[in-house]
Scaffold this motif. Structure first.
Motif, short mmCIF file in Angstrom:
data_model
loop_
_atom_site.label_atom_id
_atom_site.label_comp_id
_atom_site.label_asym_id
_atom_site.label_seq_id
_atom_site.Cartn_x
_atom_site.Cartn_y
_atom_site.Cartn_z
N GLN A 1 0.83 -1.21 0.00
CA GLN A 1 0.00 0.00 0.00
C GLN A 1 0.86 1.26 0.00
O GLN A 1 0.60 2.20 -0.76
CB GLN A 1 -0.90 -0.03 1.23
CG GLN A 1 -1.83 1.15 1.31
CD GLN A 1 -2.50 1.21 2.67
OE1 GLN A 1 -3.14 0.25 3.10
NE2 GLN A 1 -2.34 2.33 3.35
N GLU A 2 1.90 1.27 0.83
CA GLU A 2 2.76 2.45 0.89
C GLU A 2 3.47 2.68 -0.44
O GLU A 2 3.62 3.81 -0.90
CB GLU A 2 3.78 2.29 2.02
CG GLU A 2 3.15 2.49 3.40
CD GLU A 2 4.05 2.05 4.55
OE1 GLU A 2 3.58 2.11 5.70
OE2 GLU A 2 5.21 1.63 4.30
N THR A 3 3.91 1.58 -1.03
CA THR A 3 4.61 1.69 -2.32
C THR A 3 3.68 2.25 -3.40
O THR A 3 4.06 3.13 -4.16
CB THR A 3 5.15 0.31 -2.74
OG1 THR A 3 6.01 -0.15 -1.72
CG2 THR A 3 5.90 0.39 -4.06
N LEU A 4 2.45 1.74 -3.43
CA LEU A 4 1.49 2.22 -4.43
C LEU A 4 1.26 3.73 -4.27
O LEU A 4 1.27 4.48 -5.25
CB LEU A 4 0.15 1.48 -4.30
CG LEU A 4 0.11 0.05 -4.85
CD1 LEU A 4 -1.19 -0.63 -4.45
CD2 LEU A 4 0.28 0.03 -6.37
N PHE A 5 1.08 4.15 -3.02
CA PHE A 5 0.81 5.58 -2.77
C PHE A 5 2.02 6.43 -3.17
O PHE A 5 1.87 7.47 -3.82
CB PHE A 5 0.43 5.78 -1.30
CG PHE A 5 -0.22 7.11 -1.02
CD1 PHE A 5 -0.78 7.87 -2.03
CD2 PHE A 5 -0.26 7.61 0.28
CE1 PHE A 5 -1.39 9.11 -1.76
CE2 PHE A 5 -0.85 8.85 0.55
CZ PHE A 5 -1.41 9.59 -0.47
N GLU A 6 3.22 5.97 -2.80
CA GLU A 6 4.43 6.71 -3.20
C GLU A 6 4.53 6.84 -4.72
O GLU A 6 4.85 7.91 -5.25
CB GLU A 6 5.69 5.93 -2.75
CG GLU A 6 6.19 6.30 -1.37
CD GLU A 6 7.20 5.26 -0.87
OE1 GLU A 6 7.96 4.72 -1.71
OE2 GLU A 6 7.19 5.00 0.35
N LEU A 7 4.25 5.73 -5.42
CA LEU A 7 4.33 5.76 -6.88
C LEU A 7 3.28 6.69 -7.47
O LEU A 7 3.53 7.37 -8.48
CB LEU A 7 4.17 4.34 -7.45
CG LEU A 7 5.34 3.38 -7.16
CD1 LEU A 7 4.96 1.94 -7.49
CD2 LEU A 7 6.59 3.79 -7.95
N MET A 8 2.11 6.75 -6.83
CA MET A 8 1.07 7.69 -7.29
C MET A 8 1.56 9.13 -7.15
O MET A 8 1.41 9.94 -8.08
CB MET A 8 -0.21 7.51 -6.46
CG MET A 8 -0.98 6.25 -6.78
SD MET A 8 -2.33 5.99 -5.61
CE MET A 8 -3.33 7.44 -5.94
N LEU A 9 2.14 9.43 -5.99
CA LEU A 9 2.64 10.79 -5.75
C LEU A 9 3.73 11.15 -6.74
O LEU A 9 3.74 12.25 -7.31
CB LEU A 9 3.16 10.92 -4.31
CG LEU A 9 2.11 10.78 -3.20
CD1 LEU A 9 2.77 10.68 -1.83
CD2 LEU A 9 1.13 11.95 -3.23
#
Ligand code: X90
Length: 277
Positions: free
Chosen positions: A208-216
């Motif tokens: 989840q954290e990785t997905l959010f970072e990649l979105m940002l």
């Protein structure tokens, strides 16, 4: 008459009720059965049956005739397809366009190669409707839509890439990453519409954290986010909550994958379409 919008079923819109929108189904084929990705199909049952099934399975895209049947005599038609780099759907829609123009030389037809699938296709369709409502003429609308396409993104997190590898949509070595217990393969639709692996994540939280970072990283700042999941509403909700913490007014929708995306994303899979830069 509103623009007739036609999408293949990889946009997960087979059950949509809008009268201006038609979904043409892809098919999932096993040695025992064929599943048509339309409103009648029970996707959950399909996923369960495929999970237990040990034989060969594959998919097929709509042919030109399937696309053509959906044109419905409209004077303006927009088709949306899964990436032409992984499917014949785009080529079939282009063939349908040529056939239609022979019969209806005055019609306007444009085929959008999403270079993606799932939620990113939904964003393109939503944008097309918004541009139409603004009164943009057909050609200008198509140009604006192509510009918008450059700003939208797709990310995925998959627990298995078996079906992708078995059907030649990703190489076997990359697919192994997602085969290990607890490991999710996180990646994106590349700018040329292929599957690109970015990270291997261990556990739900890291994923989840990785997905959010990649979105940002891709410029997401609380705009539209479409989260499709294959039998994993918990992960979809958890991601949405994390996003809302940072961007309280974020425009988020969560839904279940249709049959085509479920087949390739497999149980537990997440596919995100979102607006960025
Ligand atoms: O024509 C056909 O038979 C359809 C083939 C589709 C192959 C790829 C489907 C991928 C679906 C997996 C995660 C998102 C990847 C996005 C890559 C552009 C979903």
């Amino acid at each position: 008459m509103p623009i007739r919008m036609i999408t293949d079923s990889s946009a997960d819109l087979a059950t949509a009720k809008e009268e201006w929108l038609v979904s043409v189904p892809l098919r999932i084929i096993t040695d025992e059965k064929e599943y048509t990705d339309d409103a009648q199909l029970d996707v959950r049952t399909m996923v369960d049956e495929l999970y237990a099934y040990r034989g060969r399975s594959s998919t097929s895209c709509p042919n030109a005739g399937d696309w053509l049947d959906a044109f419905g005599g409209a004077s303006e038609v927009l088709c949306f397809t899964i990436t032409s780099n992984l499917s014949g759907s785009y080529a079939a829609a282009e063939d349908a366009k040529q056939l239609y123009l022979q019969e209806h030389p005055e019609a306007h037809v444009y085929v959008v190669d999403s270079l993606s699938t799932g939620g990113e296709m939904r964003l393109l369709i939503e944008k097309a409707r918004e541009l139409e409502a603004e009164g943009l003429p057909f050609d200008a609308l198509c140009t604006a839509l192509e510009a918008y396409k450059k700003t939208t993104h797709l990310l995925f997190a998959l627990e298995s890439m078996k079906n992708l590898a078995n059907n030649g949509r990703i190489d076997r070595v990359s697919a192994l990453a997602a085969g290990l217990l607890g490991i999710r393969a996180v990646g994106q639709a590349s700018t040329v519409g292929t599957l690109e692996l970015l990270k291997k994540c261990r556990g739900k939280k890291q994923t989840q954290e990785t997905l959010f970072e990649l979105m940002l990283e891709r410029g997401y700042r609380g705009e539209k986010l479409r989260i499709a999941h294959c039998e994993n509403p918990e992960a979809a909700d958890a991601l949405a909550e994390a996003v809302k913490k940072r961007f309280p007014l974020a425009d988020i929708q969560i839904y279940s994958c249709g049959a085509l995306c479920s087949f390739y994303a497999e149980r537990g899979g997440l596919i995100l379409g979102f607006e960025g830069a």
